[in-house]
Design a protein around this motif. Structure first.
Motif, PDB file in Angstrom:
ATOM      1  N   UNK A  92       7.703  15.408   5.523  1.00 15.38           N
ATOM      2  CA  UNK A  92       8.200  16.782   5.452  1.00 15.38           C
ATOM      3  C   UNK A  92       9.632  16.807   5.974  1.00 15.38           C
ATOM      4  N   UNK A  93      10.477  17.601   5.315  1.00 23.44           N
ATOM      5  CA  UNK A  93      11.859  17.699   5.777  1.00 23.44           C
ATOM      6  C   UNK A  93      12.537  18.882   5.114  1.00 23.44           C
ATOM      7  N   UNK A  94      13.660  19.265   5.682  1.00 19.83           N
ATOM      8  CA  UNK A  94      14.484  20.300   5.069  1.00 19.83           C
ATOM      9  C   UNK A  94      15.242  19.686   3.896  1.00 19.83           C
ATOM     10  N   UNK A  95      15.311  20.411   2.804  1.00 22.79           N
ATOM     11  CA  UNK A  95      16.038  19.919   1.639  1.00 22.79           C
ATOM     12  C   UNK A  95      17.479  19.582   2.026  1.00 22.79           C
ATOM     13  N   UNK A 109      18.290  17.203   4.084  1.00 23.29           N
ATOM     14  CA  UNK A 109      18.284  16.487   5.353  1.00 23.29           C
ATOM     15  C   UNK A 109      17.830  15.048   5.153  1.00 23.29           C
ATOM     16  N   UNK A 110      18.250  14.179   6.048  1.00 21.75           N
ATOM     17  CA  UNK A 110      17.811  12.785   6.015  1.00 21.75           C
ATOM     18  C   UNK A 110      16.944  12.454   7.228  1.00 21.75           C
ATOM     19  N   UNK A 111      16.379  13.477   7.848  1.00 19.31           N
ATOM     20  CA  UNK A 111      15.428  13.292   8.945  1.00 19.31           C
ATOM     21  C   UNK A 111      14.074  13.808   8.487  1.00 19.31           C
ATOM     22  N   UNK A 112      13.071  12.940   8.515  1.00 18.96           N
ATOM     23  CA  UNK A 112      11.746  13.264   7.992  1.00 18.96           C
ATOM     24  C   UNK A 112      10.713  13.278   9.109  1.00 18.96           C
ATOM     25  N   UNK A 113       9.707  14.131   8.952  1.00 18.39           N
ATOM     26  CA  UNK A 113       8.602  14.201   9.907  1.00 18.39           C
ATOM     27  C   UNK A 113       7.297  13.928   9.174  1.00 18.39           C
ATOM     28  N   UNK A 114       6.361  13.266   9.866  1.00 16.59           N
ATOM     29  CA  UNK A 114       5.046  12.992   9.296  1.00 16.59           C
ATOM     30  C   UNK A 114       4.056  12.803  10.432  1.00 16.59           C
ATOM     31  N   UNK A 118       5.964   0.421   7.411  1.00 16.98           N
ATOM     32  CA  UNK A 118       7.137   1.260   7.673  1.00 16.98           C
ATOM     33  C   UNK A 118       7.503   2.079   6.460  1.00 16.98           C
ATOM     34  N   UNK A 119       8.776   2.081   6.136  1.00 18.50           N
ATOM     35  CA  UNK A 119       9.253   2.832   4.970  1.00 18.50           C
ATOM     36  C   UNK A 119      10.203   1.963   4.167  1.00 18.50           C
ATOM     37  N   UNK A 120      10.265   2.239   2.866  1.00 17.57           N
ATOM     38  CA  UNK A 120      11.206   1.556   1.986  1.00 17.57           C
ATOM     39  C   UNK A 120      12.189   2.590   1.465  1.00 17.57           C
ATOM     40  N   UNK A 121      13.484   2.356   1.698  1.00 26.59           N
ATOM     41  CA  UNK A 121      14.539   3.241   1.231  1.00 26.59           C
ATOM     42  C   UNK A 121      15.160   2.628  -0.020  1.00 26.59           C
ATOM     43  N   UNK A 122      15.029   3.322  -1.139  1.00 22.64           N
ATOM     44  CA  UNK A 122      15.596   2.855  -2.404  1.00 22.64           C
ATOM     45  C   UNK A 122      16.832   3.691  -2.716  1.00 22.64           C
ATOM     46  N   UNK A 123      17.950   3.026  -2.912  1.00 21.32           N
ATOM     47  CA  UNK A 123      19.202   3.722  -3.203  1.00 21.32           C
ATOM     48  C   UNK A 123      19.865   3.113  -4.425  1.00 21.32           C
ATOM     49  N   UNK A 124      20.873   3.808  -4.930  1.00 19.37           N
ATOM     50  CA  UNK A 124      21.566   3.372  -6.147  1.00 19.37           C
ATOM     51  C   UNK A 124      23.061   3.512  -5.968  1.00 19.37           C
ATOM     52  N   UNK A 125      23.793   2.545  -6.449  1.00 15.92           N
ATOM     53  CA  UNK A 125      25.254   2.584  -6.374  1.00 15.92           C
ATOM     54  C   UNK A 125      25.819   1.980  -7.657  1.00 15.92           C
ATOM     55  N   UNK A 160       0.825  -1.212   0.000  1.00 14.15           N
ATOM     56  CA  UNK A 160       0.000   0.000   0.000  1.00 14.15           C
ATOM     57  C   UNK A 160       0.857   1.259   0.000  1.00 14.15           C
ATOM     58  N   UNK A 161       1.776   1.346  -0.949  1.00 12.18           N
ATOM     59  CA  UNK A 161       2.690   2.492  -1.017  1.00 12.18           C
ATOM     60  C   UNK A 161       1.935   3.803  -1.051  1.00 12.18           C
ATOM     61  N   UNK A 162       2.340   4.718  -0.177  1.00  8.08           N
ATOM     62  CA  UNK A 162       1.717   6.036  -0.115  1.00  8.08           C
ATOM     63  C   UNK A 162       2.654   7.002   0.572  1.00  8.08           C
ATOM     64  N   UNK A 163       2.998   8.087  -0.114  1.00  8.43           N
ATOM     65  CA  UNK A 163       3.923   9.075   0.431  1.00  8.43           C
ATOM     66  C   UNK A 163       5.355   8.755   0.033  1.00  8.43           C
ATOM     67  N   UNK A 164       6.121   9.790  -0.303  1.00  9.13           N
ATOM     68  CA  UNK A 164       7.498   9.588  -0.720  1.00  9.13           C
ATOM     69  C   UNK A 164       8.304  10.854  -0.470  1.00  9.13           C
ATOM     70  N   UNK A 165       9.625  10.699  -0.391  1.00  8.17           N
ATOM     71  CA  UNK A 165      10.523  11.837  -0.182  1.00  8.17           C
ATOM     72  C   UNK A 165      11.887  11.489  -0.754  1.00  8.17           C
ATOM     73  N   UNK A 166      12.528  12.476  -1.377  1.00  6.20           N
ATOM     74  CA  UNK A 166      13.860  12.285  -1.939  1.00  6.20           C
ATOM     75  C   UNK A 166      14.879  12.850  -0.956  1.00  6.20           C
ATOM     76  N   UNK A 167      15.834  12.026  -0.560  1.00  7.95           N
ATOM     77  CA  UNK A 167      16.878  12.446   0.378  1.00  7.95           C
ATOM     78  C   UNK A 167      18.245  12.180  -0.242  1.00  7.95           C
ATOM     79  N   UNK A 168      19.280  12.630   0.457  1.00  2.60           N
ATOM     80  CA  UNK A 168      20.638  12.390  -0.022  1.00  2.60           C
ATOM     81  C   UNK A 168      20.997  10.903  -0.016  1.00  2.60           C
TER      82      UNK A 168
END
Length: 419
Positions: free
Chosen positions: A291-294, A296-301, A259-266, A241-249
């Protein structure tokens, strides 16, 4: 580059207003990166072979972040852009008829604001943006201007990188636009993302690919696709039931039922890591609007009606903080406080590790339901539609009211750009 900190030496003063409407003929050039300019606007257009590092035609480079607030009145459709450096507000005519008939929603990708009205979703170039090269950052400012419609009235999400803007509707279809054309001030003919279908969630351009959050019919996955929409990989870790997303460093965060799924690339390889809540969480308590500061890797919801989730992407942990009835929340991260606006109009700061309130201020007298909290490197901003004002808060100084901006209309919606 040194992060901007100009607000700490500025005093509150009355907001001035720009009287000239923004025309569609102004041009903002393409983002480039070639040799060293010292942060100054060139006296004349250089040849491409000798363009200084960071030069962008039609834009001025600055040594500090150039933040602006895009504001919109839900009832009248009035749109204005508040420049936090000059304190000027520029009115913007979004449609050819010079009226929108009301704004129902507002989103941003860091430079453009996307206003959802009853008939379409319109892009507005706020004229401020940041280019992060990893080891250094470029800050730009340029004229503010309307661009045009990029979607229908049911736009749910908008995400961009330097090449592609993905506009996803509530019906599940997504259209992709050439980002460079938008930066030139025109709306290109978008193309549909084939195969996304009605069960697709948001589409996020990332690492020269597209991440497509799919849900329903046993497809609780995040797919990796090429720019053309061709399947590249389906990540093994599910996201129910994916809902909500945020782009971080550290990658793209998707909100999942558990919970949350963190997708990264290397080096061209994509991976997914689940960050579970650690306990059973009902549908009404899920984190779905991050919500977060651009940067930043700390998110609030929001966590239901009376608490807030804080997701530390680096440590991969969730913290739930009981706050009482909450309207909006945000955090600058990196040791900063959690900022929470309550239904009573009180803005509070919480120590995240201790889960305790450290400061509070009576900010809004009424009408807090539509307010948001935007956060940058040193200040927070809260819109007060009833008072027709925007407040600047120094969250490092006991929530001190640093500046008040009367804007002349009800700023029901607000986003910060320049990030």
């Amino acid at each position: 580059m040194t992060p901007r900190n100009t607000h700490q030496i500025r005093h509150a003063k009355v907001l001035s207003r720009a009287a000239v409407l923004v025309g569609a003929g102004l041009l903002v050039g393409l983002t480039g990166c070639q040799s060293d300019s010292g942060g100054q606007r060139p006296a004349a257009k250089p040849r491409p072979s000798s363009a200084p590092h960071g030069y962008v035609e039609g834009a001025e480079e600055s040594s500090e972040q150039q933040s602006r607030l895009v504001l919109a009145d839900a009832r009248t459709g009035t749109v204005g852009v508040l420049d936090l450096t000059t304190e000027d507000i520029t009115p913007v005519n979004v449609t050819p008829s010079k009226r929108t008939g009301g704004v129902r929603g507002l989103r941003t990708d860091g430079r453009f604001a996307y206003l959802r009205t009853d008939d379409a979703t319109y892009a507005v170039d706020s004229g401020t943006w940041t280019v992060d090269h990893g080891d250094h950052v470029h800050y730009y400012r340029a004229p503010i201007r309307p661009v045009g419609p990029v979607g229908g009235p049911g736009t749910a999400q908008v995400h961009s990188d330097q090449s592609v803007t993905a506009v996803s509707s509530v019906k599940g279809d997504t259209r992709l636009f050439d980002r460079k054309k938008l930066e030139e001030g025109t709306v290109p003919r978008g193309r549909s993302l084939s195969g996304a279908g009605a069960v697709a969630g948001a589409v996020v351009p990332y690492a020269e690919h597209l991440l497509v959050a799919s849900a329903g019919a046993g497809r609780d996955t995040v797919e990796v696709r090429s720019r053309d929409g061709a399947p590249v990989a389906a990540l093994d870790e599910p996201c129910a039931s994916a809902r909500g997303e945020a782009v971080t460093r550290r990658g793209v965060v998707f909100g999942c039922a558990d919970g949350a799924l963190l997708v990264s690339e290397d080096k061209g390889t994509f991976s997914a890591t689940k960050i579970p809540y650690g306990r059973a969480v009902g549908a009404g308590e899920r984190a779905v609007d991050f919500r977060h500061r651009a940067g930043s890797t700390t998110l609030a919801a929001k966590a239901g009606d009376d608490a807030v989730w804080v997701l530390d992407v680096t440590d991969r942990t969730w913290t739930r903080i009981g706050t009482g009835p909450v309207v909006a929340a945000n955090t600058p991260g990196e040791g900063g406080p959690l900022l929470v606006l309550g239904e009573d109009g009180v803005l509070s700061a919480y120590d995240i590790a201790a889960k305790k309130r450290t400061a509070r201020t009576d900010l809004l007298t009424k009408g807090a339901a539509s307010a948001v909290v935007e956060v940058d490197i040193s200040r927070a901003y809260v819109n007060d539609a009833d008072a027709r004002k925007v407040y600047e808060i120094d969250y490092n100084d006991g929530l001190r009211l640093a500046r008040t901006f009367p804007v002349g209309f009800a700023p029901t919606h607000m986003v910060e750009t320049g990030r």
